[in-house]
Design a protein around this motif. Structure first.
Motif, PDB file in Angstrom:
ATOM      1  N   GLU A 103     -51.365   4.682 -22.440  1.00  0.00           N
ATOM      2  CA  GLU A 103     -52.590   4.308 -21.742  1.00  0.00           C
ATOM      3  C   GLU A 103     -53.405   3.313 -22.556  1.00  0.00           C
ATOM      4  O   GLU A 103     -53.931   2.330 -22.014  1.00  0.00           O
ATOM      5  CB  GLU A 103     -53.419   5.561 -21.457  1.00  0.00           C
ATOM      6  N   HIS A 111     -54.429  -0.515 -21.367  1.00  0.00           N
ATOM      7  CA  HIS A 111     -55.784  -1.066 -21.294  1.00  0.00           C
ATOM      8  C   HIS A 111     -55.939  -2.279 -22.210  1.00  0.00           C
ATOM      9  O   HIS A 111     -56.633  -3.248 -21.856  1.00  0.00           O
ATOM     10  CB  HIS A 111     -56.818   0.008 -21.659  1.00  0.00           C
ATOM     11  N   ARG A 135     -60.686   4.648 -16.610  1.00  0.00           N
ATOM     12  CA  ARG A 135     -59.633   5.467 -17.203  1.00  0.00           C
ATOM     13  C   ARG A 135     -59.584   6.741 -16.372  1.00  0.00           C
ATOM     14  O   ARG A 135     -60.621   7.302 -16.016  1.00  0.00           O
ATOM     15  CB  ARG A 135     -59.949   5.798 -18.665  1.00  0.00           C
ATOM     16  N   ARG A 149     -64.919   2.583 -17.893  1.00  0.00           N
ATOM     17  CA  ARG A 149     -64.609   1.988 -19.191  1.00  0.00           C
ATOM     18  C   ARG A 149     -65.737   1.063 -19.650  1.00  0.00           C
ATOM     19  O   ARG A 149     -66.428   0.468 -18.829  1.00  0.00           O
ATOM     20  CB  ARG A 149     -63.310   1.172 -19.099  1.00  0.00           C
TER      21      ARG A 149
END
Length: 448
Positions: A281, A285, A417, A448
């Motif tokens: 993850e 990002h 997220r 985020r």
């Protein structure tokens, strides 16, 4: 069969049917592990099926010798929902429909839908609140339904999306149960399941035919760039004929049903897998932030987001929306040295093949980088990985689905997220017509 093929022992009358229906994925995985490339499975007193778990055998069935087979009972039953569309029809009818539809799904043409996909995603997530607990599968179903209606039909049905989504779900559940049932109860018998299905079908028909009728009645010269316009204008290169309203309806219904459910499932499983693997993850990002720098993604950005694409590929490996393909033998055929006769069913499971340790190290682990550079796909046999099927019946919308998945992940991942709480039970895959998360997927949204 002229060659004895072993398989899991079953009950005297029902054979392996009950064990298969109780937990199809575990049953098929065990059968392939214990009995190898070909396993005999009895689906009732006289229905004989064979699980094929060898990529070269699968290639024979879907490509080299595909004329020896027809689509099996599950997709025959699917005609109750999608009619004689490209998903269900056979032979010359299938070839004609595919010729008519292929231009609409050309890579360059569908690229024009990218901006719509991103715009719909931005509009959808504007209502999300930081810290909110949502059923992410429901959210993805609503979003992909809005996209498929706008890109394919130039219409927006968001006002009754829940009603349409429920009707599609009723139809898919009905198909799944009817396809695996020993008792074939006619639709005319007024059981609750039959009544619910008929109501759902009427709603879907009403919606689709209304869109077609409105378009047919438009003044000459009206311009549209959606799929419906292309279907209505399509002409067969061999005889110059187009599609009847019924044919258009069947193709529209096929896209309506298949075109959002599959991608919604892929996205749901992807968010789940990302939530369980923080290192993946974080890299996801990071790539979004470095490449996009806060702006909306476009189709041109997709090649510059290799890790996003690898995440999609790996998600479809572990949780393929199309989790099994069945073919019924229509004439005697030899596959891999085994002889099969008419009426027997050959089962090929993407879920099983995609987790085969012969082709994947740590096959149950979510590891997107395994697809880095494409070496894995070059090294493995073609049908060790086939999320969109293969051969002349490969999914016509595969490029559309890959583009949509990448753009929605990028659009949503830039802003949020998505986590799954420690107290939430593990997601359970439910193999109906597609591989969906059972009982939805509750997840928490974090800005985020």
């Amino acid at each position: 069969m002229t060659t004895q093929i072993s398989g899991p022992r079953g009950l005297p009358l029902s054979g392996n049917l009950l064990a298969f229906r109780k937990d199809p994925l575990s049953f098929l995985t065990r059968a392939a592990s214990e009995y190898g490339d070909v396993a005999h499975i009895r689906m009732g007193p006289s229905r004989h099926a064979y699980l094929i778990s060898n990529p070269e055998y699968i290639k024979e069935i879907l490509v080299a010798k595909q004329a020896h087979f027809k689509k099996a009972k599950g997709l025959q039953v699917a005609k109750l929902v999608v009619g004689e569309g490209i998903l269900t029809n056979e032979g010359k009818d299938h070839l004609r429909q595919r010729r008519l539809m292929q231009p609409a799904f050309h890579r360059d043409r569908i690229a024009g839908y990218g901006d719509i996909m991103v715009e719909e995603a931005v509009n959808h997530i504007e209502a999300w609140k930081d810290g909110e607990l949502l059923d992410i599968h429901h959210e993805m179903m609503r979003l992909t339904l809005a996209i498929i209606t706008r890109t394919m039909f130039g219409a927006n049905v968001s006002s009754n999306a829940d009603e349409i989504g429920h009707a599609i779900e009723v139809g898919l559940q009905y198909i799944s149960k009817k396809a695996t049932s020993v008792l074939d109860i006619p639709l005319e018998v007024p059981t609750k399941g039959n009544r619910d299905f008929q109501q759902a079908s009427e709603l879907l028909d009403k919606t689709i035919y209304a869109i077609i009728e409105d378009r047919r009645n438009e003044p000459e010269g009206a311009e549209h760039t959606d799929l419906l316009a292309m279907l209505l204008a399509a002409r067969d290169e061999e005889d110059g004929t187009g599609m009847s309203d019924k044919q258009v309806r069947d193709e529209v219904m096929t896209i309506f049903v298949a075109g959002h459910e599959t991608t919604a499932n892929t996205l749901s499983w992807t968010w789940y897998l990302l939530s369980q693997h923080p290192e993946v993850e974080a890299r996801f990002h990071q790539e979004l932030d470095e490449v996009l720098e806060g702006r909306e993604p476009t189709v041109d950005d997709i090649p510059s987001l290799p890790y996003v694409n690898q995440i999609v590929q790996e998600s479809m490996r572990l949780y393929p929306a199309a989790w099994m393909i069945n073919r019924e033998v229509v004439e005697n055929v030899e596959i891999g040295g085994y002889h099969f006769k008419p009426g027997e069913i050959l089962m090929m499971s993407q879920f099983v093949m995609h987790r085969d340790p012969r082709f994947y190290d740590e096959p149950d682990r979510f590891k997107p980088e395994r697809f880095d550079g494409g070496e894995l796909l070059k090294r493995n046999p073609q049908f060790a990985y086939f999320p969109f099927g293969g051969g002349p019946r490969i999914c016509i919308g595969n490029n559309f689905a890959l583009m949509e998945s990448a753009l929605l992940l990028a659009t949503i991942g830039q802003r949020f997220r998505i986590s799954r709480g420690e107290n939430e039970p593990a997601a359970i895959p439910e193999p109906v017509v597609t591989l969906r998360p059972k009982n939805g997927m509750k997840m928490t949204i974090h800005k985020r």
